[in-house]
Design a protein around this motif. Structure first.
Motif, mmCIF file in Angstrom:
data_model
loop_
_atom_site.group_PDB
_atom_site.id
_atom_site.type_symbol
_atom_site.label_atom_id
_atom_site.label_comp_id
_atom_site.label_asym_id
_atom_site.label_seq_id
_atom_site.Cartn_x
_atom_site.Cartn_y
_atom_site.Cartn_z
ATOM 1 N N LEU A 182 0.812 -1.208 0.000
ATOM 2 C CA LEU A 182 0.000 0.000 0.000
ATOM 3 C C LEU A 182 0.850 1.264 0.000
ATOM 4 C CD1 LEU A 182 -2.803 -1.166 2.446
ATOM 5 C CD2 LEU A 182 -2.965 -0.882 -0.029
ATOM 6 N N GLY A 183 2.018 1.219 0.664
ATOM 7 C CA GLY A 183 2.910 2.371 0.612
ATOM 8 C C GLY A 183 3.358 2.667 -0.808
ATOM 9 N N PHE A 184 3.578 1.606 -1.600
ATOM 10 C CA PHE A 184 3.948 1.792 -3.007
ATOM 11 C C PHE A 184 2.770 2.340 -3.816
ATOM 12 C CE2 PHE A 184 7.401 -1.762 -2.922
ATOM 13 C CZ PHE A 184 8.248 -0.914 -2.231
ATOM 14 N N TRP A 185 1.578 1.862 -3.537
ATOM 15 C CA TRP A 185 0.399 2.400 -4.215
ATOM 16 C C TRP A 185 0.191 3.876 -3.854
ATOM 17 C CZ3 TRP A 185 -1.489 0.074 -8.255
ATOM 18 C CH2 TRP A 185 -1.476 -1.317 -8.355
ATOM 19 N N ASP A 186 0.465 4.223 -2.589
ATOM 20 C CA ASP A 186 0.386 5.635 -2.187
ATOM 21 C C ASP A 186 1.324 6.479 -3.049
ATOM 22 O OD1 ASP A 186 -1.319 4.839 -0.146
ATOM 23 O OD2 ASP A 186 0.212 4.981 1.429
ATOM 24 N N LEU A 187 2.553 6.012 -3.180
ATOM 25 C CA LEU A 187 3.545 6.768 -3.936
ATOM 26 C C LEU A 187 3.152 6.876 -5.406
ATOM 27 C CD1 LEU A 187 6.768 5.331 -2.273
ATOM 28 C CD2 LEU A 187 5.953 7.686 -2.116
ATOM 29 N N ARG A 188 2.563 5.814 -5.919
ATOM 30 C CA ARG A 188 2.116 5.877 -7.315
ATOM 31 C C ARG A 188 1.049 6.950 -7.488
ATOM 32 N NH1 ARG A 188 3.726 5.246 -12.479
ATOM 33 N NH2 ARG A 188 1.970 6.134 -13.584
ATOM 34 N N LEU A 189 0.110 7.016 -6.554
ATOM 35 C CA LEU A 189 -0.939 8.037 -6.650
ATOM 36 C C LEU A 189 -0.343 9.435 -6.491
ATOM 37 C CD1 LEU A 189 -3.912 8.519 -7.092
ATOM 38 C CD2 LEU A 189 -4.285 8.248 -4.637
ATOM 39 N N ALA A 190 0.646 9.571 -5.602
ATOM 40 C CA ALA A 190 1.324 10.868 -5.446
ATOM 41 C C ALA A 190 2.049 11.259 -6.727
ATOM 42 C CB ALA A 190 2.307 10.809 -4.277
ATOM 43 N N LEU A 191 2.632 10.276 -7.399
ATOM 44 C CA LEU A 191 3.314 10.546 -8.673
ATOM 45 C C LEU A 191 2.308 10.970 -9.740
ATOM 46 C CD1 LEU A 191 5.999 10.478 -10.233
ATOM 47 C CD2 LEU A 191 5.589 8.038 -10.664
ATOM 48 N N GLU A 192 1.153 10.307 -9.769
ATOM 49 C CA GLU A 192 0.115 10.699 -10.722
ATOM 50 C C GLU A 192 -0.422 12.090 -10.397
ATOM 51 O OE1 GLU A 192 -2.733 7.564 -10.554
ATOM 52 O OE2 GLU A 192 -1.435 6.113 -11.593
ATOM 53 N N TRP A 193 -0.575 12.395 -9.098
ATOM 54 C CA TRP A 193 -0.992 13.743 -8.701
ATOM 55 C C TRP A 193 0.012 14.768 -9.209
ATOM 56 C CZ3 TRP A 193 1.329 17.646 -6.012
ATOM 57 C CH2 TRP A 193 0.511 18.695 -5.567
ATOM 58 N N THR A 194 1.292 14.458 -9.066
ATOM 59 C CA THR A 194 2.355 15.355 -9.529
ATOM 60 C C THR A 194 2.258 15.565 -11.032
ATOM 61 O OG1 THR A 194 3.815 14.645 -7.734
ATOM 62 C CG2 THR A 194 4.849 15.664 -9.657
ATOM 63 N N GLN A 195 2.092 14.479 -11.746
ATOM 64 C CA GLN A 195 2.018 14.563 -13.212
ATOM 65 C C GLN A 195 0.842 15.435 -13.658
ATOM 66 O OE1 GLN A 195 1.356 10.772 -15.144
ATOM 67 N NE2 GLN A 195 2.744 11.279 -16.815
ATOM 68 N N LYS A 196 -0.280 15.350 -12.946
ATOM 69 C CA LYS A 196 -1.481 16.091 -13.328
ATOM 70 C C LYS A 196 -1.453 17.555 -12.885
ATOM 71 C CE LYS A 196 -4.452 11.993 -13.092
ATOM 72 N NZ LYS A 196 -5.525 11.323 -12.304
ATOM 73 N N ASN A 197 -0.757 17.849 -11.788
ATOM 74 C CA ASN A 197 -0.892 19.173 -11.175
ATOM 75 C C ASN A 197 0.373 20.021 -11.159
ATOM 76 O OD1 ASN A 197 -3.765 19.105 -9.872
ATOM 77 N ND2 ASN A 197 -2.846 17.137 -9.304
ATOM 78 N N ILE A 198 1.513 19.448 -11.506
ATOM 79 C CA ILE A 198 2.762 20.187 -11.306
ATOM 80 C C ILE A 198 2.868 21.399 -12.230
ATOM 81 C CG2 ILE A 198 4.322 19.021 -12.947
ATOM 82 C CD1 ILE A 198 4.976 19.873 -9.209
ATOM 83 N N SER A 199 2.144 21.400 -13.333
ATOM 84 C CA SER A 199 2.188 22.569 -14.226
ATOM 85 C C SER A 199 1.650 23.814 -13.525
ATOM 86 C CB SER A 199 1.393 22.299 -15.504
ATOM 87 O OG SER A 199 0.022 22.073 -15.203
ATOM 88 N N TYR A 200 0.728 23.639 -12.558
ATOM 89 C CA TYR A 200 0.191 24.781 -11.821
ATOM 90 C C TYR A 200 1.250 25.410 -10.909
ATOM 91 C CZ TYR A 200 -4.157 22.507 -13.246
ATOM 92 O OH TYR A 200 -5.164 21.922 -13.979
ATOM 93 N N PHE A 201 2.302 24.643 -10.626
ATOM 94 C CA PHE A 201 3.421 25.145 -9.814
ATOM 95 C C PHE A 201 4.602 25.560 -10.709
ATOM 96 C CE2 PHE A 201 0.986 22.283 -7.124
ATOM 97 C CZ PHE A 201 0.876 22.976 -5.934
#
Length: 540
Positions: A182-201
């Motif tokens: 589950l810790g790896f799945w958490d990190l995967r979701l965080a990576l997907e969040w980054t991919q989707k939202n990092i342009s706003y930063f």
């Protein structure tokens, strides 16, 4: 002597518009002396819904489409820090099971045309301890050529992030039939969040380097392994940094993970005769503190990855060994920066240290590794079951074996597989033998360049002041090249071929070191991977 006081700074409000996600408020960090902007910071930004209550030991849930951080008039306050996953011995007020948050650091100044490169950095701690708030990159971003957004995700650790069993598999409700990790799945979701939202930063979502230190490097490898199996449109990773860790060995089967789950029930006095649903109800009703307090009372006290056939494929390590994984990295041009410290074992030998008998060392290793792998390690290092003259104590022996499996052996085995797959040109290696004076803050000087002593180097002082001499050593030896790597630039590494290593020697001088450990460590790799691949892995 190096001083330990950091630069005088002040924080000013800094608001970002995340468009459909709303507004967040962080800090602009400013030097009091010069008035210059050093960097921007946002802390504790949620990337998933809280994994609490009935969602404990469930896959992380992405933020729904209607989720908003805040409004223009009342932006979400992200000036603090990420919550910390519950863990042994932590007394921080930030400890909270609701920990799926990340910290974001942004360089000051105008970004490149496509946006800042992104460094998705995973904290270490054996997958059992640690937090996303460690490591202060203010100096790194403001006093060196390193110009990239740093995303530091928190994720579930230990019993909360890596517990696995048949009961949890049946309860998962997942069409993928995945369990544990589950810790790896958490990190995967965080990576997907980054991919989707990092342009706003002001970041470039197409230019993400994943990396980490120790268990963070280990986790980064598993993220890459998962990423490479996805359709090209869903892949996120361009490069990987693995500092002082490697792939390890093929993780335990579900059958072996079940032994740990059953032991947990015994320690918590939950009858194993209960129905699966009742066991999980009792476990979810147990406080996080009680779960954490149970860990030191267990023989199998390390909660790690499990070969689930989904996040961790059954053929992952056979693919490494025969070069298949290296071919995939080559096809996708995934470059690797990896390295080690010369004295890693001093810290490893003191983590859940075994008693001074052979059987205690074996039992301790079985907390981390499959039984077949432990048997192979025993035969290789102690063919007669005796300490011999190579080690001063069983604790020292354990530390060196542990450091081998996690770092020295598995790194070289991984690299050997990349070479077999034609990926030698992807590899850049370093070795640190030099010790900063600031390392005295975290470990005894006689331990030399031990595990973690270089963390302060990679963050250019980690919030503490460096002498000019040490700053120059760190910059020219490590940081300038790390900056080029994360930016996707070509760099002059000063070595030829994967067996030549850029070394920061004990005098703080950079030279090229031929890896004299290569062939001996590959013998260990051959032994443990053969044993690992022979294990009967439960097909989920």
């Amino acid at each position: 002597m190096a001083t330990i006081a950091g630069p005088a700074i002040q924080n000013l409000p800094y608001v970002r518009d995340l468009e459909y996600r709303g507004f967040v408020k962080g800090h602009t960090i400013i030097s009091k002396a010069s008035g210059d902007e050093l960097c921007h910071y946002f802390g504790g930004i949620p990337y998933a819904l809280p994994p609490v209550g009935v969602f404990r030991w469930k896959h992380p849930r992405p933020l729904p489409a209607c989720y908003r951080y805040g409004t223009r008039g009342d932006p979400a306050d992200c000036t603090g820090k990420a919550s910390i996953s519950p863990q042994p011995k932590s007394t921080s007020p930030l400890v909270d099971e609701d920990c799926l948050q990340c910290n974001v650091w942004i360089p000051a100044g105008k970004p490149p045309k496509l946006g800042w490169p992104v460094y998705f950095y995973i904290h270490g701690g054996f997958l059992q301890i640690g937090n996303a708030n460690s490591g202060n990159p203010t100096a790194l971003l403001s006093e060196s050529p390193f110009k990239a957004i740093i995303v530091k995700p928190a994720y579930r650790l230990n019993i909360l992030g890596f517990l696995a069993s048949e009961e949890l598999l049946a309860d998962s409700g997942s069409t993928t039939k995945s369990v544990g990790n589950l810790g790896f799945w958490d990190l995967r979701l965080a990576l997907e969040w980054t991919q989707k939202n990092i342009s706003y930063f002001k970041g470039d979502a197409s230019n993400i380097t994943i990396g980490g230190y120790s268990a963070g490097a280990h986790a980064a490898f598993y993220q890459l392994a998962y990423d490479l199996e996805l359709p090209p449109s869903k892949r996120a990773i361009r490069r990987i940094v693995m500092q002082s860790n490697g792939p390890g060995v093929q993780p335990k089967s579900l059958r072996e993970a079940q032994l740990q789950f059953d032991e947990l029930l015994t320690v918590l006095k939950i009858p194993k005769s209960l129905l699966a649903k009742e066991k999980l109800e009792r476990l979810r009703a147990t406080t996080a503190k009680s779960l954490i307090d149970a860990i030191p009372r267990m023989r199998l006290h390390q909660f790690r990855a499990v070969t689930d056939g989904v996040f961790v494929r059954h053929t992952l390590f056979s693919d490494i060994v025969d070069g298949t994984f290296g071919q995939k990295m080559l096809m996708n041009n995934i470059r690797l920066l990896t390295g080690e410290c010369s004295d890693e074992h001093h810290v490893y030998g003191r983590y859940y240290a075994p008693g001074e008998i052979f059987d205690s060392v074996i039992s301790r290793l079985e907390a981390d590794y499959p039984q077949r792998v432990v048997t192979a390690l025993s035969k290789h290092y102690f063919p007669e079951g005796k300490l011999g003259g190579k080690y001063k104590s069983w604790q020292e022996a354990f530390g060196k074996i542990y450091a081998d499996v996690q770092i020295h052996v598995s790194q070289r085995g991984f690299l050997d597989g990349l070479i077999k797959g034609g990926g030698a040109k992807l590899i850049q290696r370093y070795r640190i033998e030099w010790r900063s004076e600031l390392a005295d803050l975290t470990s005894p000087r006689q331990w030399g360049a031990t595990h973690g002593a270089d963390n302060i180097l990679w963050f250019l002082g980690d919030g503490h002041s460096l002498t000019n001499a040490e700053n120059e050593i760190i910059r020219s030896g490590l940081i300038d090249l790390l900056a080029q790597f994360v930016a996707g630039q070509e760099s002059s590494w000063g070595t030829r071929g994967p067996l030549q290593v850029r070394r920061l020697n004990t005098d703080g001088v950079v030279d090229s070191w031929f890896d004299e450990l290569w062939y001996d460590k590959l013998k260990v790799w051959d032994s443990i991977t053969k044993a690992s691949l022979e294990q009967k892995v439960s097909r989920l």
